[in-house]
Design a protein around this motif. Structure first.
Motif: not given
Length: 194
Positions: A64, A66-67, A121-122, A125-126
Motif C-alpha cells: 500500500e 502509505e506503507h 489512497k494518498l 494525507a498530504y
C-alpha cells in the motif's frame, strides 16, 4: 503534480526536490513519489534505494502506498520535516514485464492507470504530492500523466531538451483525450540560466 520532460539531465529531479523541500519548510506536508529507475530523488534526498520498499512494490500492488512512504522518523535517512518519500530503485526496470505476468489481476485495467489508485489512497494525507518522472520509461511516464492533476515541465535552453518538451506536450495532449481530461499544464521551469 507531475514534474517532467522526455529528456534526461534537464533538472527534473532537482526541481522536484527543491520545490518539495521549500513547501515542507513552509509547514506544508509533501510527498515525493520517485518513479525513475535511476532513483534520482531518492538518492538526492540521501536515501539508499535498496534500503526500503518503494514505488516498484506499490505499482505492482504488493504494498500500500502509505506503507512505503518514508519520513524522517524512519531509520537510515535524514529527510526534512514534513517531507515524505516513496523511494525508487533499479527494480522499476522490471515493472512492465512483472505487470504483464500478473495480467489476470489487471485484465480490465489499463497498465497506464496503475498509479491512479495509489494517488487516490494518498489524497488528503498530504498538501502536495510530487511525481518525479523518468526521462524514457514509457509506463511510469504515462501513469504519471494519467494520475496527475497538473504537470510542470522542466527544461534547459538546449536543443534536445526543447525537443523533449514537444514530446511531453504531445503526450499531455493525448492523455487529455484518452484518460485524464482534467490534467493542467501549470508551467515551464527553465534551469541552467543566469
Amino acid at each position: 503534480v507531475g514534474v517532467g520532460n522526455q529528456k534526461g539531465g534537464v533538472g527534473k529531479t532537482t526541481m522536484t526536490v527543491q520545490l518539495a523541500a521549500a513547501l515542507a519548510e513552509k509547514g506544508r506536508t509533501v510527498l515525493i513519489i520517485d518513479l525513475d529507475v535511476n532513483a534520482g530523488a531518492t538518492k538526492h534526498l540521501g536515501v539508499n534505494p535498496k534500503a526500503f520498499l518503494g514505488s516498484f512494490e506499490m505499482l505492482l500492488g504488493e504494498e500500500e502506498p502509505e506503507h512505503v512512504a518514508i519520513t524522517n522518523t524512519d531509520s537510515d535517512n535524514n529527510l526534512p520535516e514534513n517531507l515524505a518519500l516513496i523511494p525508487a530503485s533499479r527494480k522499476l526496470e522490471q515493472l512492465e514485464e512483472r505487470l504483464r505476468k500478473k495480467k489476470s489481476k489487471f485484465d480490465d485495467f489499463p497498465l497506464g492507470d496503475i498509479l491512479k489508485p495509489c494517488i487516490a489512497k494518498l489524497r488528503g494525507a498530504y498538501d502536495y504530492i510530487f511525481l518525479d518522472t523518468p526521462p524514457s520509461a514509457p509506463l511510469p511516464i504515462i501513469a504519471a500523466y494519467k494520475a496527475a492533476d497538473a504537470f510542470l515541465l522542466v527544461a534547459i535552453p538546449e536543443g534536445l531538451a526543447i525537443e523533449g518538451l514537444d514530446e511531453a506536450l504531445n503526450d499531455i495532449k493525448e492523455v487529455r483525450k484518452y484518460g485524464n481530461p482534467e490534467i493542467k499544464l501549470i508551467g515551464l521551469a527553465l534551469g541552467a540560466v543566469d
